[in-house]
Design an enzyme around this catalytic site. Structure first.
Site, PDB file in Angstrom:
ATOM      1  CG  ASP A 243       5.340  -5.015  31.833  1.00 20.14           C
ATOM      2  OD1 ASP A 243       5.407  -6.185  32.252  1.00 20.14           O
ATOM      3  OD2 ASP A 243       4.782  -4.707  30.762  1.00 20.14           O
ATOM      4  CE  LYS A 254       0.530  -9.541  32.434  1.00 18.51           C
ATOM      5  NZ  LYS A 254      -0.507  -8.475  32.449  1.00 18.51           N
TER       6      LYS A 254
HETATM    7  O1  MRU Z   1      -0.135  -7.247  30.080  1.00 22.36           O
HETATM    8  P1  MRU Z   1       0.941  -7.639  29.121  1.00 22.36           P
HETATM    9  O2  MRU Z   1       0.650  -8.909  28.414  1.00 22.36           O
HETATM   10  O3  MRU Z   1       1.312  -6.500  28.186  1.00 22.36           O
HETATM   11  O4  MRU Z   1       2.196  -7.898  30.063  1.00 22.36           O
HETATM   12  C1  MRU Z   1       3.405  -8.316  29.488  1.00 22.36           C
HETATM   13  C2  MRU Z   1       4.422  -8.698  30.463  1.00 22.36           C
HETATM   14  O5  MRU Z   1       4.232  -8.616  31.661  1.00 22.36           O
HETATM   15  C3  MRU Z   1       5.755  -9.098  29.914  1.00 22.36           C
HETATM   16  O6  MRU Z   1       6.362 -10.053  30.722  1.00 22.36           O
HETATM   17  C4  MRU Z   1       6.637  -7.848  29.871  1.00 22.36           C
HETATM   18  O7  MRU Z   1       5.991  -6.839  29.143  1.00 22.36           O
HETATM   19  C5  MRU Z   1       7.938  -8.110  29.247  1.00 22.36           C
HETATM   20  S1  MRU Z   1       7.732  -8.271  27.499  1.00 22.36           S
HETATM   21  C6  MRU Z   1       9.186  -8.398  26.707  1.00 22.36           C
END
Ligand code: MRU
Length: 347
Positions: A243, A254
């Site tokens: 992110d 995550k």
């Molecule tokens: O909370 P989320 O489901 O939006 O978190 C997503 C993630 O942590 C993904 O691994 C990250 O955004 C990379 S997506 C290409």
């Protein structure tokens, strides 16, 4: 990405030419449902409620949200309030602010009447770029997977562990961590993916659904199983998304990613992070400075009376990351290497 045999993206313009349609990720993997967004409030709600989720897709959805706001009123007041509303939806994925900053820089100097059409063009361009970027990450990462498979010295599948969903659903198309897997599979490299369930929102089930649609062999595991599998030699490498990457190469992703990276390090398992440049934040020196989203306790489903805290992301220190896979190639998770790959982004 093919769904039931039909090629789709995760976000597109409706048949009326102005509303925006998304795949409702809160209904998957049970039901494939499409939701229509008609206002900036709809777009903001879709991001907050995680109908759209995943760092790159959040950015593009915000771009389209801005277009919905400016469609009928391109005034400074509407531009500023839409930027504020969309900017406050989720804090960790830097793609959101990256997209909004980019839109603001283009739209603010324009006359109000020009802003609506320009914002639609910009959102569409960001969507196309995201698909292209992810495909490039896929090509680079697939070459790396092919090399790793070759090094095994036998024809058994390459065993890859992934966390959360960094696939087609988290981007406009292809995904980040999953793009190399799709392209490697399509090129005939045998792969098998261990999919972390990813409590509490179970994004791993989205990953399993995607991999199933594409025909990639996979197995879902509970979040705590990865360490055991690595210890038993049943994981050849880990591949996750991100992110936000800090300037020094620390990686926010995550919740639970850090524990997997620790287990990988302890067991000598390479730990790769697929990172489009829209997820790299050169303004943040280290992972300590990345805002980490805390979500509602009820997401754990434990009922009232149980004390709960629900951090949605963690930070993996750069020293645990074997390499970053970007649209410009593979690099070490380090300031000098990131700067060399993206010199125009260095402040
Ligand atoms: O909370 P989320 O489901 O939006 O978190 C997503 C993630 O942590 C993904 O691994 C990250 O955004 C990379 S997506 C290409």
């Amino acid at each position: 990405m093919r769904v039931d045999g039909r090629w789709r993206r995760t976000i597109w313009l409706g048949s009326d030419g102005w509303s925006v349609e998304i795949v409702d990720q809160t209904a998957l993997p049970g039901r494939f449902e499409i939701v229509r967004l008609a206002t900036v409030e709809d777009a903001a709600r879709a991001i907050t409620s995680m109908q759209v989720r995943g760092a790159p897709l959040i950015g593009v959805a915000a771009g389209y949200g801005l277009a919905l706001a400016l469609r009928t009123d391109g005034s400074d007041r509407v531009l500023e309030s839409a930027l504020a509303m969309l900017g406050s939806t989720r804090p960790t994925a830097v793609n959101l602010q990256w997209a909004l900053d980019r839109c603001k820089a283009v739209l603010a100097p324009l006359a109000p009447a020009e802003r609506g059409p320009a914002s639609y063009r910009l959102a569409a361009a960001m969507a196309d770029e995201d698909a292209e970027t992810c495909h490039r990450i896929g090509e680079t990462g697939a070459a790396l997977l092919a090399e790793r498979h070759g090094a095994l010295g036998d024809q058994r599948p390459l065993q890859i562990l992934t966390h959360c969903n960094a696939g087609w659903l988290a981007t406009v198309d292809w995904g980040t961590a999953l793009a190399p897997i799709y392209l490697a599979h399509d090129a005939g490299i045998p792969v098998h993916v261990w999919v972390d369930e990813t409590r509490p929102r179970n994004q791993g089930l989205l990953t399993a659904w995607e991999l199933g649609q594409h025909g990639v062999p996979h197995t879902v595991i509970v979040d705590n199983a990865g360490g055991l599998l690595m210890r038993k030699g049943r994981v050849d490498l880990c591949m996750v998304g991100t992110d936000r990457v800090a300037r020094n190469g620390d990686v926010a992703n995550k919740i639970g990613t850090y524990l997997k990276a620790l287990a990988a390090f302890d067991n000598g398992v390479p730990f790769y992070v697929a990172a489009p440049s829209s997820s790299i934040d050169f303004s943040v020196a280290t992972g300590h400075l990345i805002p980490l989203e805390e979500r509602r306790p009820d997401e754990l489903g434990l009922g009232p009376g149980v004390a709960v805290t629900n951090p949605a992301f963690d930070v993996t220190p750069a020293r645990l990351v074997t390499a970053l896979i970007t649209e410009r190639g593979v690099c070490r998770a380090a300031e000098a290497d990131l700067g060399a790959l993206f010199p125009e982004r260095v402040r």
